[in-house]
Design a protein around this motif. Structure first.
Motif, PDB file in Angstrom:
ATOM      1  N   ALA A 263       0.827  -1.216   0.000  1.00  0.00           N
ATOM      2  CA  ALA A 263       0.000   0.000   0.000  1.00  0.00           C
ATOM      3  C   ALA A 263       0.859   1.263   0.000  1.00  0.00           C
ATOM      4  N   ASP A 264       2.187   1.107   0.188  1.00  0.00           N
ATOM      5  CA  ASP A 264       3.088   2.264   0.102  1.00  0.00           C
ATOM      6  C   ASP A 264       4.158   2.024  -0.974  1.00  0.00           C
ATOM      7  N   ALA A 265       3.802   1.250  -1.990  1.00  0.00           N
ATOM      8  CA  ALA A 265       4.752   0.968  -3.068  1.00  0.00           C
ATOM      9  C   ALA A 265       5.225   2.266  -3.712  1.00  0.00           C
ATOM     10  N   VAL A 266       6.484   2.270  -4.169  1.00  0.00           N
ATOM     11  CA  VAL A 266       7.000   3.459  -4.845  1.00  0.00           C
ATOM     12  C   VAL A 266       8.138   3.073  -5.791  1.00  0.00           C
ATOM     13  N   GLY A 267       8.106   3.651  -6.980  1.00  0.00           N
ATOM     14  CA  GLY A 267       9.173   3.403  -7.945  1.00  0.00           C
ATOM     15  C   GLY A 267       8.656   2.669  -9.169  1.00  0.00           C
ATOM     16  N   LEU A 268       9.594   2.136  -9.952  1.00  0.00           N
ATOM     17  CA  LEU A 268       9.215   1.325 -11.109  1.00  0.00           C
ATOM     18  C   LEU A 268       8.678  -0.012 -10.605  1.00  0.00           C
ATOM     19  N   LEU A 269       7.782  -0.645 -11.367  1.00  0.00           N
ATOM     20  CA  LEU A 269       7.204  -1.904 -10.902  1.00  0.00           C
ATOM     21  C   LEU A 269       8.293  -2.942 -10.637  1.00  0.00           C
ATOM     22  N   GLY A 270       9.330  -2.930 -11.464  1.00  0.00           N
ATOM     23  CA  GLY A 270      10.382  -3.927 -11.296  1.00  0.00           C
ATOM     24  C   GLY A 270      11.491  -3.483 -10.361  1.00  0.00           C
ATOM     25  N   SER A 274      10.006   1.022  -1.852  1.00  0.00           N
ATOM     26  CA  SER A 274       9.235   1.345  -0.643  1.00  0.00           C
ATOM     27  C   SER A 274      10.044   1.118   0.628  1.00  0.00           C
ATOM     28  N   VAL A 275      10.877   0.094   0.616  1.00  0.00           N
ATOM     29  CA  VAL A 275      11.686  -0.138   1.813  1.00  0.00           C
ATOM     30  C   VAL A 275      12.757   0.949   1.925  1.00  0.00           C
ATOM     31  N   ALA A 276      13.381   1.298   0.780  1.00  0.00           N
ATOM     32  CA  ALA A 276      14.415   2.340   0.803  1.00  0.00           C
ATOM     33  C   ALA A 276      13.836   3.685   1.245  1.00  0.00           C
TER      34      ALA A 276
END
Ligand code: SF4
Ligand code: SF4
Length: 286
Positions: A263-270, A274-276
């Motif tokens: 639910a807090d994904a971020v960046g390119l799909l691959g 989100s952790v960074a």
């Protein structure tokens, strides 16, 4: 209808997945239904699946976080809200977030992902705020099957269970597709593949949502999660999902590159960050 380049959504257009990124802004903690596969956890960096987030943001915090994310990852083209609950169990926060994003980043595409239960009163707001893409998760178009997937749905202060609950939810979901398409919004239907429950029913889902104008279907294999009624359901493999996509693809385009994002994904799909960026999110949330 949005006049933005809707091809720049990496989930709806596989061709752009390598160059366009998305961010999920976790501003919607509550949900208005209970799916038997869902376990929402916060403050978790070790799991990657829907419902998981490092924190929940208020709308003004989400806008600040968005500024910071774009500084670090300028390839983001989409700002979406995908929980960790449902956007329309938290409509005030979600619409306020969209208003702020419109003011600060009007160039972005806006995207919402919902179970459809509470969306109908907000269809005009969604269109006026320039939301170009909406996902509705529909895993059954038969209340008998739906009753096995949802333990309850809540309509205002009333909780419905069993087939009655599934029937109410389905009615809202189908009306949502129609209403979104009438407003020129691109609609994706996510369908969770649950062995022993709905895998033989998902082509029927494809037929029904396609007839209402949905643009694409995303069959997502269930990720069995601890402390849920479906914890012991086997995760379906390619041998189950690929033939289903092929058959359903006769009726509606199929998404084949979903990453079952947080639910807090971020960046390119691959290349999810989100952790960074967990520390950045937490700093904005505090
Ligand atoms: Fe969880 Fe989404 Fe289902 Fe709500 S709609 S219970 S957040 S999976
Ligand atoms: Fe896209 Fe699937 Fe991730 Fe949603 S969960 S952002 S559809 S890749």
């Amino acid at each position: 209808m949005s006049s933005k380049d809707t091809t720049k959504h990496p989930c709806f257009n596989k061709e752009t997945a390598g160059s366009c990124g998305r961010v999920h802004l976790p501003v919607a903690p509550k949900c208005n239904i209970q799916c038997n596969y869902c376990n929402r956890k916060y403050d978790c960096v070790n799991e990657s699946r829907p419902g998981v987030t490092s924190g929940v943001l208020k709308p003004f915090q989400a806008a600040e976080y968005m500024d910071k994310v774009l500084e670090k990852e300028p390839r983001i083209t989409v700002a979406g809200i995908a929980g960790p609950g449902d956007p329309f169990a938290n409509p005030t926060e979600v619409l306020e977030t969209m208003r702020l994003l419109n003011q600060r980043h009007p160039e972005l595409l806006f995207c919402l992902s919902s179970n459809g239960m509470g969306i109908l009163p907000y269809l005009d707001d969604i269109a006026e705020l320039g939301v170009s893409h909406v996902t509705i998760t529909i895993s059954a178009v038969d209340p008998v099957i739906g009753a096995q997937i949802y333990s309850w749905v809540k309509d205002g202060n009333v909780v419905y269970r069993g087939e009655k609950g599934a029937e109410i939810l389905l009615d809202r979901q189908l009306k949502a597709i129609k209403g979104l398409k009438e407003r020129g919004i691109v609609v994706k239907v996510n369908s969770i593949v649950i062995p022993g429950v709905n895998e033989e029913h998902l082509v029927e889902v494809a037929k029904v949502v396609s007839a209402l104008g949905a643009d694409i279907q995303n069959m997502i294999p269930i990720k069995p999660t601890q402390d849920t009624p479906f914890a012991e359901v086997p995760e379906p493999g390619k041998e189950t999902v690929l033939p289903l996509r092929k058959e359903a693809g006769e009726y509606i385009s199929q998404m084949t590159h979903c990453k079952r994002c947080r639910a807090d994904a971020v960046g390119l799909l691959g290349n999810d960050q989100s952790v960074a960026l967990c520390g950045t999110l937490k700093a904005c949330a505090s």
